[in-house]
Write a protein that holds these residues in place. Structure first.
Motif, PDB file in Angstrom:
ATOM      1  N   GLU A 214       2.437   7.997   3.848  1.00  0.00           N
ATOM      2  CA  GLU A 214       1.972   8.601   5.090  1.00  0.00           C
ATOM      3  C   GLU A 214       2.949   8.335   6.238  1.00  0.00           C
TER       4      GLU A 214
ATOM      5  N   SER B   2       4.338   6.498  -3.514  1.00  0.00           N
ATOM      6  CA  SER B   2       3.065   7.217  -3.559  1.00  0.00           C
ATOM      7  C   SER B   2       2.020   6.415  -4.315  1.00  0.00           C
ATOM      8  N   ASP B   3       0.793   6.721  -4.008  1.00  0.00           N
ATOM      9  CA  ASP B   3      -0.349   6.338  -4.844  1.00  0.00           C
ATOM     10  C   ASP B   3      -1.344   7.475  -4.647  1.00  0.00           C
ATOM     11  N   PHE B   4      -1.067   8.583  -5.309  1.00  0.00           N
ATOM     12  CA  PHE B   4      -1.769   9.828  -5.035  1.00  0.00           C
ATOM     13  C   PHE B   4      -3.255   9.804  -5.371  1.00  0.00           C
TER      14      PHE B   4
ATOM     15  N   ASN C 129       0.865  -1.177   0.000  1.00  0.00           N
ATOM     16  CA  ASN C 129       0.000   0.000   0.000  1.00  0.00           C
ATOM     17  C   ASN C 129       0.905   1.232   0.000  1.00  0.00           C
TER      18      ASN C 129
ATOM     19  N   GLN D 203       0.307   4.333  -0.605  1.00  0.00           N
ATOM     20  CA  GLN D 203      -0.226   5.514   0.073  1.00  0.00           C
ATOM     21  C   GLN D 203       0.123   5.467   1.558  1.00  0.00           C
ATOM     22  N   LYS D 204      -0.019   4.296   2.176  1.00  0.00           N
ATOM     23  CA  LYS D 204       0.327   4.167   3.596  1.00  0.00           C
ATOM     24  C   LYS D 204       1.827   4.335   3.814  1.00  0.00           C
TER      25      LYS D 204
ATOM     26  N   LYS E 295      -5.256   7.730  -4.199  1.00  0.00           N
ATOM     27  CA  LYS E 295      -5.934   7.326  -2.974  1.00  0.00           C
ATOM     28  C   LYS E 295      -6.338   8.554  -2.159  1.00  0.00           C
ATOM     29  N   ARG E 296      -7.165   8.334  -1.152  1.00  0.00           N
ATOM     30  CA  ARG E 296      -7.670   9.422  -0.295  1.00  0.00           C
ATOM     31  C   ARG E 296      -8.385  10.493  -1.128  1.00  0.00           C
TER      32      ARG E 296
END
Length: 213
Positions: free
Chosen positions: A11, A176-178, A5, A7-8, A180-181
């Motif tokens: 973060e 990154s997986d921008f 993941n 995105q995590k 997401k969110r």
């Protein structure tokens, strides 16, 4: 094997940098719309230099139009930060050379690959390699790309290429997986807010051919 993941992972890195000042990020950007959310999201965590390097864009007119939109967005963001309307660190921009011949060399033999296949992966590598090289040359802490915000781009492959290039050049890749969110949706909102030109193809003649057909 569980999928990463990204995105995590991003973060976690941002949380680990909390309280640290002066971290510099060399951010490859494909266009203003894709960068709009990315810059909004992370400009408080890093001092960002946007690297506009897109030799895949087949038309010089299209290339210049996208480059100018990128510059216009960054100017608007910086003005808002200076006025206290927007939070974040000032954003710089560097434009790479427009060298479409490098893209055609990378794509040679893969002209008929379906969109999102090996030809695209070679394009990712071309743009990210130049980003990693410049990031190393400029002594940046991290390098990254806005490309993962697109639902049409393979975020896993982009991160795999970025990680490998980071090891090769000795500069940290920012995962990154921008998209997401709700990043993708926010980029659409920001594009409307700033009146950004949103193209309907990635830039290369092969993707344009697919759109036209």
């Amino acid at each position: 094997m569980n999928a990463v993941n990204y995105q995590k992972e991003l973060e976690k890195i941002i949380a680990g940098l909390e309280g640290q000042k002066g971290r510099r990020l060399f951010l490859h950007s494909c266009c203003a719309p894709c960068s709009s959310y990315v810059l909004e999201y992370i400009c408080s965590s890093f001092f960002i230099t946007v690297f506009y390097y897109n030799p895949n864009i087949s038309s010089s007119e299209e290339y210049r139009k996208r480059a100018e939109e990128q510059q216009r967005l960054i100017k608007a963001y910086n003005s808002e930060m200076e006025a206290g309307i927007r939070k974040g660190n000032p954003i710089e921009i560097v434009e790479g050379d427009y060298e479409p011949q490098r893209f055609y060399e990378a794509a040679r033999g893969y002209e008929d690959c379906p969109e999102g296949g090996e030809r695209c992966f070679r394009c990712y590598e071309l743009r990210l390699r130049e980003t990693a090289r410049r990031a190393k040359e400029g002594d940046y802490d991290f390098f990254c790309t806005t490309l993962t915000i697109s639902p049409l781009k393979n975020a896993r492959k982009l991160n795999e290429i970025g990680l490998a290039l980071g090891e090769e050049y000795g500069v940290a890749w920012l995962p990154s997986d921008f998209k997401k969110r709700n990043g993708g949706r926010r980029s659409v909102e920001l594009s409307a807010e700033y009146g950004l030109y949103r193209q309907n193809y990635c830039g290369c003649g092969y993707s344009l051919r697919n759109v036209e057909n």
